[in-house]
Design an enzyme around this catalytic site. Structure first.
Site, PDB file in Angstrom:
ATOM      1  CG  HIS A 151      -3.478  -7.263 -22.249  1.00  0.00           C
ATOM      2  ND1 HIS A 151      -2.526  -7.031 -21.303  1.00  0.00           N
ATOM      3  CD2 HIS A 151      -3.442  -8.592 -22.517  1.00  0.00           C
ATOM      4  CE1 HIS A 151      -1.932  -8.178 -20.999  1.00  0.00           C
ATOM      5  NE2 HIS A 151      -2.476  -9.128 -21.727  1.00  0.00           N
ATOM      6  CG  HIS A 209     -21.869 -23.790 -13.897  1.00  0.00           C
ATOM      7  ND1 HIS A 209     -21.607 -23.494 -15.223  1.00  0.00           N
ATOM      8  CD2 HIS A 209     -23.189 -23.564 -13.710  1.00  0.00           C
ATOM      9  CE1 HIS A 209     -22.722 -23.093 -15.808  1.00  0.00           C
ATOM     10  NE2 HIS A 209     -23.702 -23.128 -14.910  1.00  0.00           N
TER      11      HIS A 209
END
Length: 132
Positions: free
Chosen positions: A20, A99
């Site tokens: 997870h 980015h």
């Protein structure tokens, strides 16, 4: 023989070992991969566009439970069709970063999956969820 659509053994093994919150970056052919780190690089790139990012994500989602995703603002600004594909509703909530931040986050990923996609900024980080 496996019954699911995902046949690539390294990708299937990766999904089976995710916990997870683990991150997987599905990247275009030009995204720099973290070198000298513990991040696994799974290079699928064969030639320009093969495999494309949309197909790679669709097949990966046949085995991977995703709770959220991280995408660059530059990616969203392009409004490319691959990001609104049929699987878009199965990748949970969205976090938008630059980015440059996505490249930094790639160092925290369990793996970078390099595709043959040659569209600028075609990168998507998937965050593993749980099935229970």
């Amino acid at each position: 023989m496996k019954k699911t659509e995902l046949l690539h053994s390294a990708l299937s093994r990766l999904v089976a070992t995710l916990g997870h919150g683990d991150k997987v970056l599905v990247a275009d052919a030009g995204m720099p991969a973290p070198h000298g780190s513990a991040v696994e690089i799974i290079d699928l790139a064969l030639t320009n566009g093969v495999p494309d990012i949309a197909t790679t994500i669709r097949v990966l989602l046949s085995e991977m439970q995703v709770e959220s995703h991280i995408v660059a603002s530059e990616t969203l600004a392009r409004n490319d069709a691959w990001l609104s594909s049929e699987w878009a509703g199965r990748i949970g909530s969205r976090q938008v970063v630059s980015h440059e931040e996505l490249k930094r986050l790639s160092h925290e990923a369990r793996a970078v999956v390099r595709t043959g996609e040659c569209t600028p900024y075609a990168n998507l980080m998937l965050v593993a969820g749980v099935t229970f």
